[in-house]
Design a protein around this motif. Structure first.
Motif, PDB file in Angstrom:
ATOM      1  N   GLY A 548      51.641  18.698  64.736  1.00  0.00           N
ATOM      2  CA  GLY A 548      52.022  20.377  64.618  1.00  0.00           C
ATOM      3  C   GLY A 548      50.847  20.811  64.320  1.00  0.00           C
ATOM      4  N   ILE A 549      50.288  20.496  63.127  1.00  0.00           N
ATOM      5  CA  ILE A 549      49.126  21.103  62.587  1.00  0.00           C
ATOM      6  C   ILE A 549      47.920  20.967  63.616  1.00  0.00           C
ATOM      7  N   LEU A 550      47.614  19.597  63.989  1.00  0.00           N
ATOM      8  CA  LEU A 550      46.395  19.394  64.956  1.00  0.00           C
ATOM      9  C   LEU A 550      46.725  20.382  66.174  1.00  0.00           C
ATOM     10  N   ILE A 551      47.753  20.567  66.875  1.00  0.00           N
ATOM     11  CA  ILE A 551      48.070  21.115  67.961  1.00  0.00           C
ATOM     12  C   ILE A 551      47.640  22.634  67.685  1.00  0.00           C
ATOM     13  N   GLU A 552      48.003  23.222  66.502  1.00  0.00           N
ATOM     14  CA  GLU A 552      47.631  24.636  66.407  1.00  0.00           C
ATOM     15  C   GLU A 552      46.241  24.671  66.119  1.00  0.00           C
ATOM     16  N   HIS A 553      45.594  23.803  65.214  1.00  0.00           N
ATOM     17  CA  HIS A 553      44.462  23.920  64.738  1.00  0.00           C
ATOM     18  C   HIS A 553      43.525  23.962  65.935  1.00  0.00           C
ATOM     19  N   PHE A 554      43.717  22.988  66.892  1.00  0.00           N
ATOM     20  CA  PHE A 554      42.906  22.940  68.104  1.00  0.00           C
ATOM     21  C   PHE A 554      43.498  23.564  69.218  1.00  0.00           C
ATOM     22  N   ALA A 555      44.482  24.710  69.027  1.00  0.00           N
ATOM     23  CA  ALA A 555      44.920  25.475  69.983  1.00  0.00           C
ATOM     24  C   ALA A 555      45.090  24.424  71.552  1.00  0.00           C
ATOM     25  N   GLY A 556      45.931  23.289  71.138  1.00  0.00           N
ATOM     26  CA  GLY A 556      45.974  22.385  72.093  1.00  0.00           C
ATOM     27  C   GLY A 556      44.880  21.570  72.630  1.00  0.00           C
ATOM     28  N   LYS A 557      43.541  21.949  72.592  1.00  0.00           N
ATOM     29  CA  LYS A 557      42.492  21.268  72.917  1.00  0.00           C
ATOM     30  C   LYS A 557      42.006  20.209  72.214  1.00  0.00           C
TER      31      LYS A 557
END
Length: 663
Positions: A548-557
């Motif tokens: 979840g943190i990674l998805i938000e950190h990278f904005a899905g990219k």
């Protein structure tokens, strides 16, 4: 004649003033600029009102808006009181309860007379708050006896306030703060000198939700109004922009758009991972296995369900029982009435953590001092009975998997092992582009073990971080009294993401309690039995939350190596279908996770759809590309495209999709 006090200022000077002099008067004596800027005072380190009289010799530091942490807390506390006063002016008969400041604002809980509040009420309440600011009403501190305050609250029908005051110690003097002469609230303070010291353009009410009185669902349901408050409009606008950006990055929204996972009532608090989402999980799992293999860990797997007597012996039954799922379920769960009971031979529990099971593995066979350190790792699935209202997407779930490990070591190995973990965590977090700060969480009030054990454990963790060069301002070093686990102090890693938010993720704990309670031992060089020290450690924390943190950190990219689909070959015309299939075969043979899009749709539609799914590379092919053996490669988020020979494009993607080197 009033007694004279000696007041020491930060510049080393000492002023003699009459008892009863306020910090505001001292600021005015120093100069008109400071008199205007000073908003509060620190008296012997304690934050106080600028208008509160001094009654003893003291050190004094005047607080201005430049002292941002103090200034923000004061402003948010005042906004909360203004919110309560505004609500009672607009909705007579509403009872007030509590209204604290928060990390980015404030809230207040109300018991409305007629109906719960809704978001539609917020504009009128904001307008009333601005009227109170414009009125520049003085905020005045006043001491009351407990008995007098209970009587006043009861007489005014403020049953919640009366209940709270009645639970405070008898004979205790309480303080209230008046807003002008019309309205007051029970509060320790401090506050600004008047409502006019707040900026009317620097706050916004954000939402309304339900909240139980004192957080207990057996109590009355209240209306909680949230707001965000700042020192000026520029800060508010920046915060609202961050919130807007955070909304775009919300992992629940992106998870649906990218077809990664979903949540539903049939398994509330657990995650349904879709193929693409589970591919991210598998890549992280493979990455972590490479990391632990290189660091000398041995992977294990332990049972999900264990006898309750084991949890009683470890101490979790007494300290953590309300968060455990118990079998059979007639044992009271977190939402049931009844006391926590001692363990029974017929009861089992889903494990909330892996540490007791790892001790049971350690105890199999005789261990020698030569066997230590022994590092046991598990991708361990755990269950915790979190309250319904606390659940939040992937960030707070009831079933989760930890990248969990326990290092059994000798006393003389502790500092070296903690340093090694610091280096490993540093390398892993940098691979994902995070910066971080480190905190030391110290002994809580309720704990096992002797003071000597805690002294030693805290000193060892502190020493390891100092030796690793991480106990510095650069790494945000801070010690957190009372925030350790019941069995051990811990180091915490707080990651900072791309938009400046922090997430507490990794930990390492130095534990002498569980090895003692569960009778873990090894044979020392002297031939005698000794207790190992047990270092509990995790880096991701849990796979669910870290994803979840990674998805938000990278904005899905996500980085190409982590993306579930790394490339899509999309056709412009059906004449290129065979070439697209040939390109897909070559991509897969090279280890690229790729798909084709041969649908009879316009290419702009395909580009938009795969951009929404956050595919890193789109390889567009038409009749010309098929004839020339090329592809038009379009990167996610970019308008331009490059024409490359297919083999060259594949080689480039292979390089980009290679996971970080952990060697």
């Amino acid at each position: 004649m009033a007694a004279m006090l000696k007041i020491s200022l930060p510049d080393g000077s000492v002023r003699e003033v009459a008892a009863g002099t306020t910090p505001a008067q001292i600021a005015a004596d120093i100069g008109p600029g400071l008199a205007k800027a000073a908003i509060a005072a620190r008296v012997d380190g304690e934050l106080r009102d600028i208008m509160r009289p001094l009654d003893a010799d003291a050190s004094l530091a005047l607080v201005t808006a430049k002292d941002e942490a103090d200034a923000l807390d004061l402003a948010r506390h005042d906004y909360a009181h203004l919110l309560a006063e505004a609500v009672q002016r607009l909705f007579p008969g509403t009872q007030i309860t509590f209204g604290p400041s928060t990390d980015d604002g404030f809230y207040y809980d109300f018991a409305p007379k007629d109906r719960p509040f809704t978001d539609d009420d917020l504009p009128a309440i904001e307008a009333e708050m601005r009227k109170l600011i414009a009125a520049n009403k003085p905020l005045r501190r006043e001491a009351w006896s407990r008995e007098a305050l209970i009587a006043r609250w009861a007489a005014e029908g403020e049953t919640f306030k009366a209940e709270w005051a009645a639970e405070l110690p008898e004979g205790e003097e309480l303080t209230v703060y008046w807003s002008g002469d019309e309205w007051f609230d029970m509060c320790r303070g401090p506050h600004l000198a008047s409502t006019g010291r707040l900026d009317p353009t620097a706050f916004k009410l954000t939402r309304v939700s339900g909240a139980y009185w004192r957080g207990d669902q057996k109590n009355a349901m209240l209306s909680r109004i949230y707001g965000t408050g700042w020192l000026n409009k520029k800060q508010l606008d920046a915060h609202l922009l961050r919130l807007e950006e955070a909304g775009k990055r919300d992992h629940r929204k992106l998870g649906a758009e990218m077809d990664l996972f979903h949540l539903q009532a049939e398994a509330h608090g657990s995650v349904f991972w879709h193929p693409k989402g589970y591919r991210i999980w598998r890549e992280l799992e493979a990455y972590m296995r490479r990391a632990i293999d290189g660091a000398g860990y041995r992977e294990v797997k332990t049972p999900q369900v264990m006898d309750a007597r084991q949890w009683e012996q470890s101490g979790h039954w007494g300290k953590y029982r309300e968060n455990m799922f118990v079998i059979p379920d007639e044992v009271p769960n977190i939402d049931d009435e009844g006391p926590i009971v001692s363990a029974d031979a017929d009861w089992m529990a889903l494990k909330p953590m892996n540490c007791p099971a790892h001790i049971l593995i350690f105890r199999q066979g005789i261990k020698s001092y030569r066997d230590l350190p022994l590092r046991l790792y598990e991708n361990g699935c755990c269950h915790r009975n979190e309250p319904h209202g606390a659940l939040h997407g992937l960030m707070r779930v009831r079933q989760f998997t930890q990248d969990d490990a326990h290092i059994f070591c000798r006393e003389d190995q502790i500092v070296d092992e903690v340093q090694a973990f610091c280096r490993l965590a540093d390398r892993i977090y940098k691979d994902f582009g995070f910066t971080y700060s480190i905190k030391l969480a110290l002994r809580p009030e309720k704990r096992f073990g002797t003071e000597e054990m805690w002294d030693q454990a805290e000193a060892e963790l502190r020493d390891a971080v100092v030796r690793a060069g991480l106990a510095t301002d650069e790494f945000g070093w801070e010690e957190l009294p009372g925030e350790g686990a019941f069995y051990a102090p811990k180091l915490e890693w707080h990651l900072t993401d791309a938009i400046g938010r922090t997430w507490q993720v990794g930990t390492i704990q130095s534990d002498r309690v569980l090895p003692e309670r569960l009778d873990a031992s090894y044979i020392g060089e002297d031939g005698e039995r000794h207790r190992p020290v047990m270092l509990h450690r995790a880096i991701f924390g849990s796979y669910e939350r870290f994803i979840g943190i990674l998805i938000e950190h990278f904005a899905g990219k996500l980085p190409v190596w982590l993306a579930p689909v790394q490339a899509v070959v999309a056709t412009i015309v059906s004449d290129a279908d065979d070439y697209a299939r040939e390109a897909l075969a070559k991509l897969k043979a090279a280890g690229i996770r790729a798909e084709t899009d041969l649908r009879n749709e316009k290419i702009n539609y395909k580009v938009r759809e795969h951009s929404l799914a956050k595919v890193p590379a789109l390889l567009v092919v038409g009749k010309r590309e098929a004839e020339e053996g090329t592809v038009a490669i379009r990167r996610l988020g970019e308008q331009a495209q490059a024409i490359l020979p297919l083999d060259e494009a594949i080689a480039m993607l292979v390089k980009e999709s290679t996971p970080p080197d952990l060697g």
